[in-house]
Motif scaffolding. Sequence first.
Motif, short mmCIF file in Angstrom:
data_model
loop_
_atom_site.label_atom_id
_atom_site.label_comp_id
_atom_site.label_asym_id
_atom_site.label_seq_id
_atom_site.Cartn_x
_atom_site.Cartn_y
_atom_site.Cartn_z
N GLY A 149 -10.97 -4.22 19.20
CA GLY A 149 -9.84 -3.63 18.49
C GLY A 149 -8.51 -3.78 19.19
O GLY A 149 -7.47 -3.53 18.58
N ASN A 150 -8.50 -4.20 20.48
CA ASN A 150 -7.25 -4.39 21.21
C ASN A 150 -6.81 -5.85 21.06
O ASN A 150 -7.24 -6.72 21.81
N ILE A 151 -5.96 -6.13 20.08
CA ILE A 151 -5.61 -7.51 19.73
C ILE A 151 -4.35 -7.99 20.44
O ILE A 151 -3.96 -9.14 20.28
N LEU A 152 -3.70 -7.14 21.25
CA LEU A 152 -2.43 -7.50 21.85
C LEU A 152 -2.55 -8.72 22.76
O LEU A 152 -1.80 -9.70 22.63
N GLY A 153 -3.48 -8.69 23.71
CA GLY A 153 -3.61 -9.79 24.65
C GLY A 153 -3.96 -11.10 23.97
O GLY A 153 -3.48 -12.17 24.36
N GLN A 154 -4.78 -11.06 22.95
CA GLN A 154 -5.16 -12.27 22.24
C GLN A 154 -3.96 -12.93 21.59
O GLN A 154 -3.77 -14.15 21.69
N HIS A 155 -3.11 -12.15 20.94
CA HIS A 155 -1.96 -12.74 20.25
C HIS A 155 -0.89 -13.21 21.24
O HIS A 155 -0.20 -14.19 20.97
N GLU A 156 -0.76 -12.55 22.36
CA GLU A 156 0.15 -13.05 23.39
C GLU A 156 -0.34 -14.38 23.95
O GLU A 156 0.46 -15.29 24.22
N LEU A 157 -1.64 -14.53 24.10
CA LEU A 157 -2.21 -15.79 24.55
C LEU A 157 -1.97 -16.89 23.53
O LEU A 157 -1.61 -18.03 23.88
N PHE A 158 -2.13 -16.58 22.25
CA PHE A 158 -1.89 -17.58 21.21
C PHE A 158 -0.42 -18.03 21.22
O PHE A 158 -0.13 -19.21 21.05
N ASP A 159 0.50 -17.09 21.41
CA ASP A 159 1.91 -17.47 21.49
C ASP A 159 2.17 -18.43 22.64
O ASP A 159 2.94 -19.39 22.51
N ASP A 160 1.54 -18.18 23.79
CA ASP A 160 1.68 -19.08 24.93
C ASP A 160 1.16 -20.48 24.57
O ASP A 160 1.78 -21.49 24.92
N MET A 161 0.04 -20.54 23.91
CA MET A 161 -0.55 -21.83 23.56
C MET A 161 0.38 -22.64 22.66
O MET A 161 0.65 -23.83 22.92
N PHE A 162 0.88 -22.04 21.61
CA PHE A 162 1.71 -22.77 20.66
C PHE A 162 3.07 -23.14 21.25
O PHE A 162 3.73 -24.06 20.77
N GLU A 163 3.47 -22.42 22.30
CA GLU A 163 4.75 -22.72 22.93
C GLU A 163 4.65 -23.81 23.98
O GLU A 163 5.58 -24.61 24.15
N ARG A 164 3.52 -23.93 24.66
CA ARG A 164 3.43 -24.80 25.82
C ARG A 164 2.70 -26.12 25.54
O ARG A 164 2.87 -27.07 26.31
N ASP A 165 1.92 -26.19 24.51
CA ASP A 165 1.14 -27.41 24.24
C ASP A 165 1.85 -28.20 23.15
O ASP A 165 1.86 -27.78 21.98
N ALA A 166 2.42 -29.35 23.51
CA ALA A 166 3.19 -30.14 22.55
C ALA A 166 2.32 -30.65 21.41
O ALA A 166 2.73 -30.60 20.23
N HIS A 167 1.15 -31.14 21.72
CA HIS A 167 0.27 -31.68 20.67
C HIS A 167 -0.19 -30.56 19.73
O HIS A 167 -0.17 -30.73 18.49
N LEU A 168 -0.57 -29.43 20.28
CA LEU A 168 -1.01 -28.32 19.46
C LEU A 168 0.13 -27.84 18.55
O LEU A 168 -0.09 -27.56 17.36
N ARG A 169 1.33 -27.77 19.08
CA ARG A 169 2.46 -27.32 18.28
C ARG A 169 2.75 -28.31 17.15
O ARG A 169 3.05 -27.91 16.02
N CYS A 170 2.65 -29.61 17.45
CA CYS A 170 2.89 -30.63 16.44
C CYS A 170 1.89 -30.51 15.29
O CYS A 170 2.26 -30.50 14.11
#
Length: 540
Positions: A54-75
């Motif tokens: 039920g604690n979804i905060l850390g998961q969504h912060e991790l997802f934000d990091d992924m989409f911000e730092r991985d160029a291929h994933l963001r594309c």
Amino acid sequence: MSIIDQHGHPISTRTLAEPQTARLVHLQRWTVASHMAGLTPARIAQCLAAADQGNILGQHELFDDMFERDAHLRCEYEKRRGALLGLEWSVEPPTSPSAKEKKAAAAIEDILRNAVDDFEDLILAMMDGVGHGFAPIELEWQRIEGMWIPRFHPRPQGWFKMDMNRRELRLNDGSADGAVPLSMGWVMHQHVKAKTGYLGRIGLGRVLVWPFLYKMYSLGDMAEYLSTYGLPMIVGKYMPGAGDEEKASLMRAVTALGRDARAIMPDGMSMEVQKVIASGDGTPHLSMMSWADGAQSKALLGQVLSAEAKATGMGSGVADLHQLVRRDILKADARQVAGTLTRDLVYPLAVLNGLPVQGMLRCPRFRFETGEAADLKLLAEALPALAKGGARIPLSWVHEKSGIPEADDGEEVFQVEAPPAPAAPVPPAPSEPQPAAAASYRPLARAALAALSLPARTAPADVVDHQLAALSASAQPEVDAWLAAIERMLADNPTATAVDVQERLLGMFGDLPIEQLADVMAMGFAAAELAGMADVHDGR
């Protein structure tokens, strides 16, 4: 004023005067915490396990990091998010609509197209639900020229928490169970059904996080490898019997040469720049990163060809198959986003602006146009043949398949000018041979002349009967041939209008000489006159 929301509950319009989060100051000051420092498989597993509880905060912060730092994933992620913007959309009335329901649907579509400027941004924000599992967009209602018009404010997923049962989203207002999102105050898009009933597990980011982690490890190892072996090796050679001071001087020279490309050393010593020949060249690291990129492309788009332009050696069939997969994903996204827009935007717009809507069951539906237009050439060739064969094809279906919108009442319609009617042929001169079509009148003329040339002593009634019988016997084959030709023409063109039939008749019999027709008509009038005379004679 009290109205009924999309869930069937009464709600006061006074609660929509300001956004629900306007007075939650702690949320306005909230910032995203990065999880990239010291990211390990154990730490990722810990974040995902916390989301399950039920604690979804850390998961969504991790997802934000992924989409911000991985160029291929963001594309790849942006490809999927932006795909819906290329689709046409409309607001359709419910099935078997009344005139009022059609008018309501047209009014809502007009508001979305002309009064809501950032509607495309709303669709992009809703597609964040693909990665995070849900996308919250807060509505700020404004009164503009007597209408309620929304403004959209995307909010971070970190502003929300799960309720005690881990099945519903709550706004993190500081309370233990959180605040229920205000009805008609949010566009709350949950992209898919909750896996095993827990909303924390529906985000596609949970699948993408592991290729992301392996890629980060491979990238770090690749950087370390290049730092160690990417530069040429410099070897210094000292003389036999050199002391420690001389060796230290040579080491300083080697170091200075590698850094500054200039150095000094004692006489008799030497340095060589050597190429390192090692078994490792970074290929394993690049292979791991390539695998991770492919895994992310498959998870987001269902294929990899749109990210890697390379020959498959199997022709265009593989590319067509991958395109079909992308099309299926696009249709699924469009269906889910359209359902949320109908519930959280179209219905509130209708109710707040006083449009006639009888609950969600008869609410106008937001609809993306996901069908592909048929080949117009093939459609134009197939439809007439099907219609001649008896197929009853709705005109609305033809417009839908061709992708051509149906014209509104009073709207100018594209038309093709009909070909000019063929000019009437010039009658041939008496000395010239008569055309074949004129020959059909000759039996009529001969029959009429024979009837009129009977002896005068013949009774008028006998003259009339003899004349009519002769005319009928001579003319019947020609009349039957004309009727058969006309019936075939009508059977081949069942949808022809009266104007089309007239033009075709002129084309079929336009070459009949007018003079012959006038003679036959004159004979017919003579027959009618003789019949009248016979009636008078019999009456005497």
